[in-house]
Design an enzyme around this catalytic site. Structure first.
Site, PDB file in Angstrom:
ATOM      1  N   HIS A  14       0.830  -1.209   0.000  1.00  0.00           N
ATOM      2  CA  HIS A  14       0.000   0.000   0.000  1.00  0.00           C
ATOM      3  C   HIS A  14       0.865   1.260   0.000  1.00  0.00           C
ATOM      4  O   HIS A  14       0.411   2.312  -0.439  1.00  0.00           O
ATOM      5  CB  HIS A  14      -0.949  -0.008   1.196  1.00  0.00           C
ATOM      6  CG  HIS A  14      -2.308   0.524   0.871  1.00  0.00           C
ATOM      7  ND1 HIS A  14      -3.148  -0.087  -0.038  1.00  0.00           N
ATOM      8  CD2 HIS A  14      -2.973   1.628   1.297  1.00  0.00           C
ATOM      9  CE1 HIS A  14      -4.265   0.604  -0.134  1.00  0.00           C
ATOM     10  NE2 HIS A  14      -4.184   1.644   0.652  1.00  0.00           N
ATOM     11  N   ARG A  46       1.248   2.140  -3.498  1.00  0.00           N
ATOM     12  CA  ARG A  46       0.002   2.734  -4.018  1.00  0.00           C
ATOM     13  C   ARG A  46      -0.115   4.194  -3.573  1.00  0.00           C
ATOM     14  O   ARG A  46      -0.478   5.070  -4.364  1.00  0.00           O
ATOM     15  CB  ARG A  46      -1.187   1.901  -3.527  1.00  0.00           C
ATOM     16  CG  ARG A  46      -2.559   2.373  -4.000  1.00  0.00           C
ATOM     17  CD  ARG A  46      -3.573   1.293  -3.625  1.00  0.00           C
ATOM     18  NE  ARG A  46      -4.934   1.780  -3.524  1.00  0.00           N
ATOM     19  CZ  ARG A  46      -5.778   1.867  -4.555  1.00  0.00           C
ATOM     20  NH1 ARG A  46      -5.376   1.537  -5.766  1.00  0.00           N
ATOM     21  NH2 ARG A  46      -7.017   2.285  -4.385  1.00  0.00           N
ATOM     22  N   HIS A  71     -11.154   4.525  -6.396  1.00  0.00           N
ATOM     23  CA  HIS A  71     -11.859   4.953  -5.184  1.00  0.00           C
ATOM     24  C   HIS A  71     -13.318   5.236  -5.509  1.00  0.00           C
ATOM     25  O   HIS A  71     -13.618   5.946  -6.472  1.00  0.00           O
ATOM     26  CB  HIS A  71     -11.232   6.229  -4.618  1.00  0.00           C
ATOM     27  CG  HIS A  71      -9.923   6.002  -3.920  1.00  0.00           C
ATOM     28  ND1 HIS A  71      -9.023   7.009  -3.678  1.00  0.00           N
ATOM     29  CD2 HIS A  71      -9.362   4.871  -3.413  1.00  0.00           C
ATOM     30  CE1 HIS A  71      -7.964   6.520  -3.052  1.00  0.00           C
ATOM     31  NE2 HIS A  71      -8.156   5.228  -2.876  1.00  0.00           N
ATOM     32  N   TYR A 104      -4.575  12.979  -0.595  1.00  0.00           N
ATOM     33  CA  TYR A 104      -3.320  13.225  -1.305  1.00  0.00           C
ATOM     34  C   TYR A 104      -3.124  14.701  -1.631  1.00  0.00           C
ATOM     35  O   TYR A 104      -1.998  15.129  -1.860  1.00  0.00           O
ATOM     36  CB  TYR A 104      -3.269  12.390  -2.586  1.00  0.00           C
ATOM     37  CG  TYR A 104      -3.306  10.914  -2.280  1.00  0.00           C
ATOM     38  CD1 TYR A 104      -2.207  10.271  -1.723  1.00  0.00           C
ATOM     39  CD2 TYR A 104      -4.450  10.157  -2.499  1.00  0.00           C
ATOM     40  CE1 TYR A 104      -2.239   8.924  -1.404  1.00  0.00           C
ATOM     41  CE2 TYR A 104      -4.492   8.811  -2.190  1.00  0.00           C
ATOM     42  CZ  TYR A 104      -3.391   8.205  -1.642  1.00  0.00           C
ATOM     43  OH  TYR A 104      -3.427   6.876  -1.317  1.00  0.00           O
TER      44      TYR A 104
END
Length: 298
Positions: free
Chosen positions: A245, A248, A271, A280
């Site tokens: 992750h 990612r 998502h 982000y």
């Protein structure tokens, strides 16, 4: 108590079917929801011995307080409440209750956790330490390249099939949560590494449709990917907690830093809600604030 326990068990069975067939959640997610529901049901039965349709808002609030007393993090409390809401919304849809007792329960305030992010140089170092002189090394290098450059979840990587590879068009078809499909651009480096690995395995497992296989010719597992990535990060001298992750998160962060729009990143990550992707957009400002506070305390 036996009669009310049976009512919880019957409601739980219907709820499980709803999660699997209508919500189309993964088996792992369904199991998690059901574990949380069983714990809540046990709490209610022990204190009040009532069936699901008689649960009231104060009981849910007391359950959250009990979780707090047991030292559960706010994020865990929020997860439990989310699961409780989902269960009572299911009962509401089935007209087994007239209103949800969880509707107006306040969600515990959670401190936003910024994920660990690797720089592009650190990503390159991790991939570079893999030994490409062996079939296993070429497989591992291809997996890590795809994991980062396509921003995949580890479950999406391990379930990738030959029919999902569209080399000519330059993309992967990814089957994400809830069996939702999305197309993700495939980098030239990732394509070349996959093709080289497939040439290695073709004589041995020509009929296997899953792309990445272990030494016994079976699909790679999540644990295997975690292990190989952790070992590669250690050999690369990366002093951070690195997981699939992390790759990612790094993929998404690098896209935002490079000027990609949040809607584009949401689509690439798969998502369902843009709120999940919005974290982000806060990474750069949060890091800047932390740096200022560290070096210039006010």
């Amino acid at each position: 108590m036996a009669e009310n326990t049976k009512k919880w068990e019957e409601a739980g069975k219907r709820y499980r079917t709803h999660l699997k067939l209508e919500k189309r959640l993964s088996q792992h997610t369904v199991d998690s929801y059901m574990r949380d529901l069983r714990q809540f049901a046990h709490f209610v039965l022990r204190l009040w011995d009532i069936p699901p349709h008689r649960v009231g808002q104060p009981m849910i609030e007391r359950y959250l307080a009990w979780l707090y007393d047991r030292g559960r993090e706010q994020s865990s409390q929020a997860r439990y409440l989310s699961g409780i809401r989902s269960f009572f919304n299911f009962l509401l849809l089935g007209e087994e209750i007239v209103s949800s007792p969880a509707e107006f329960v306040s969600m515990p305030r959670c401190r936003r956790h910024l994920p660990e992010v690797l720089s592009t140089a650190e990503i390159d170092r991790i991939i570079a330490v893999v030994d490409n002189s062996t079939v296993k090394g070429r497989r591992d290098s291809a997996m890590l390249e795809v994991l980062y450059s396509c921003g995949l979840r580890v479950s999406e990587l391990t379930s990738l099939r030959l029919g999902d590879l569209f080399f000519g068009e330059g993309f992967l078809r990814v089957i994400g949560k809830g069996d939702k499909q999305r197309a993700v651009p495939l980098s030239g480096a990732a394509r070349e590494k996959i093709q080289r690995y497939l040439e290695d395995r073709k004589p041995h497992r020509p009929d296997e449709q899953v792309v990445f296989l272990n030494n016994r010719g079976k699909p790679m597992t999540r644990v295997m990917v975690f292990t190989l990535l952790r070992q590669a990060a250690q050999r690369a001298g990366i002093d951070k907690r690195v997981s699939p992750h992390t790759f990612r998160h790094s993929f998404a962060t690098h896209l935002i830093e490079g000027g990609a729009g949040i809607r584009q990143v949401q689509e690439l990550l798969g998502h369902e809600s843009i709120l999940t992707t919005e974290i982000y957009t806060h990474l750069d400002s949060e890091r800047l604030r932390t740096t200022v506070e560290k070096h210039l305390p006010l």
